[in-house]
Design an enzyme around this catalytic site. Structure first.
Site, PDB file in Angstrom:
ATOM      1  N   GLU A 289      11.250 -28.717 -85.667  1.00  0.00           N
ATOM      2  CA  GLU A 289      12.347 -29.413 -86.082  1.00  0.00           C
ATOM      3  C   GLU A 289      13.535 -28.389 -86.701  1.00  0.00           C
ATOM      4  O   GLU A 289      14.723 -28.646 -86.634  1.00  0.00           O
ATOM      5  CB  GLU A 289      11.960 -30.467 -87.184  1.00  0.00           C
ATOM      6  CG  GLU A 289      12.882 -31.509 -87.644  1.00  0.00           C
ATOM      7  CD  GLU A 289      14.087 -30.823 -88.723  1.00  0.00           C
ATOM      8  OE1 GLU A 289      14.893 -31.477 -88.996  1.00  0.00           O
ATOM      9  OE2 GLU A 289      13.897 -29.973 -89.332  1.00  0.00           O
TER      10      GLU A 289
ATOM     11  N   ASP B 299       6.734 -28.078 -89.579  1.00  0.00           N
ATOM     12  CA  ASP B 299       7.032 -26.595 -89.636  1.00  0.00           C
ATOM     13  C   ASP B 299       8.057 -26.703 -90.878  1.00  0.00           C
ATOM     14  O   ASP B 299       8.666 -27.356 -91.258  1.00  0.00           O
ATOM     15  CB  ASP B 299       8.009 -26.346 -88.484  1.00  0.00           C
ATOM     16  CG  ASP B 299       8.884 -27.457 -87.900  1.00  0.00           C
ATOM     17  OD1 ASP B 299       8.671 -28.342 -88.114  1.00  0.00           O
ATOM     18  OD2 ASP B 299       9.989 -26.823 -87.697  1.00  0.00           O
TER      19      ASP B 299
END
Length: 430
Positions: free
Chosen positions: A172, A107
């Site tokens: 994250e 991400d």
């Protein structure tokens, strides 16, 4: 564990021989705009890369209900119905070496205004030894480096003696529940290395992070009679200024911390998103401000939440409207404690030896005023975890870029670390 004769030279040569392909894979991976809730194409690519190499692939939809009661969980407010984790496992026929988790997140944060980038953020571009692109540094080049480090061992005629999990996670940048999902799924190892961009240093400590939202009310009236209403946006500024005072207090406390006391202003408060009002000629009746603030290792999340809440309540009492119409504090993402690496002396020593062989100098340590997924492993699951990775610039900003030569050196270091930590043996073809 000692390496077979000539193994180091073969590993380095294998990384060199495959580096053009590694760079091409990194570019393809970085070209995928995997912002929040849009990570699936990246996970598809990672699953394919792992299957092509013959790893056992576990690819599953994350169920938040399985995670809500686990330590470190932070609430996800976006559509999570397609959120996935991908893990590829190397399993030796006989597991005689130490096990290892190598983890990367796919991400990325939003790119912001595209016209302020030197190159389009999702058209990765090489210039003067740097690879530009959103996520190229944070941290797709590190994930691909781990993959190609394992490739290099195989190309060098070596096979690890220990079990290895190569994990590609999401979230994250906002909650960490991707990493948490691997632990809920049962993945464990004797050590965890996350190749975040650390400028070639070992991350010794990191701050924790709390996300929260200030929900502020107002009284809408026509702007011609603004004094008879209450402007929620201006009231939100009043609260933000109060939290800046709390930020200053926390940084005073940080001066005595063994790692962060050496850093200037390690705990940062950021009002990152503001939304409010409905019409330019109407006094706004509402304002939401999404905020982030850092906390020190050892500080308890509930204690910090209580201080934030008390700060907001105190400030509200000094405001003519909020005193009788108190704002709401909503916990909206990260609820993550700080982390110091402990119990990792053996794995750190192996990394330091590998680093010295490749970089020709001693491995340095650093403290990080941001957050990584290592905290889950080290704090709650007794898996010594640390970060080590390449040199990058522009994290979360315009013109994010990663130094290509540092990626090559990190790949070699990772390969030697894996070999030294897990142990390797010659394949029969050698």
């Amino acid at each position: 564990m000692p390496l077979p004769a000539g193994a180091r030279e073969r590993i380095e040569a294998a990384v060199d021989a495959a580096f053009e392909a590694q760079l091409a894979t990194t570019i393809a991976f970085s070209a995928i705009p995997s912002t929040r809730s849009q990570e699936a194409p990246c996970q598809d690519m990672m699953a394919r890369l792992l299957r092509e190499r013959g790893y056992e692939v576990d690819d599953w939809i994350i169920n938040q209900d399985d995670l809500k009661d686990l330590p470190g969980y932070g609430p996800v407010e976006t559509d999570f119905t397609r959120a996935r984790t991908v893990v590829g496992t190397y399993r030796p026929a006989e597991e005689t070496g130490r096990s290892l988790i190598l983890q990367g997140h796919c991400d990325v944060v939003p790119a912001g205004p595209l016209d302020m980038w030197k190159y389009p953020p999702f058209k990765p571009t090489v210039e003067d030894g740097w690879l530009y692109g959103r996520g190229a540094g944070d941290m797709k080049s590190g994930t691909i480096a781990a993959l190609y480090a394992l490739d290099a061992l195989k190309a060098a005629g070596l096979k690890p003696k220990g079990r290895i999990h190569l994990q590609s996670v999401i979230e994250e940048e906002s909650t960490g529940v991707g990493a948490l999902s691997t632990l809920q799924r049962g993945y464990r190892a004797d050590a965890c290395l996350i190749p975040e961009p650390t400028d070639g240093k070992l991350m010794r400590a990191q701050v924790g992070v709390i996300w929260f939202r200030l929900k502020v009310k107002g009284v809408p009236v026509h702007v011609a009679r603004a004094g008879t209403g209450s402007n929620a946006i201006k009231a939100a500024y009043h609260l933000v200024q109060a939290i800046e005072g709390l930020e200053a207090e926390w940084n005073e406390r940080a001066k005595s911390h063994r790692y962060f006391g050496k850093l200037n202003h390690p705990l940062n408060f950021n009002p990152g998103i503001i939304k409010g009002g409905d019409w330019a000629s109407s006094v706004p009746a509402w304002c939401d401000v999404d905020c982030r603030i850092g906390i020190l290792p050892g500080w308890k999340i509930p204690d910090c939440q209580a201080e934030i809440t008390a700060c907001v309540e105190k400030a509200a009492k000094t405001h003519p409207f909020l005193a009788d119409n108190p704002p709401e504090v909503v916990w909206s993402g990260f609820l993550s404690p700080g982390y110091e690496v402990t119990g990792a002396q053996d794995s750190e020593a192996v990394l330091a030896a590998a680093y010295e062989q490749i970089f020709g100098s001693q491995l340095e340590e650093a403290s990080f005023t941001g957050l990584t997924d290592t905290r889950f492993y080290g704090l709650d699951y007794d898996v010594p975890a640390f970060c080590f990775g390449a040199t990058m610039e522009g994290a979360h900003g315009f013109n994010e870029r990663v130094d290509i030569e540092s990626v090559k050196k990190v790949t070699k270091t990772l390969a030697l670390f894996i070999a030294g930590w897990c142990g390797v043996e010659e394949t029969q073809s050698q």
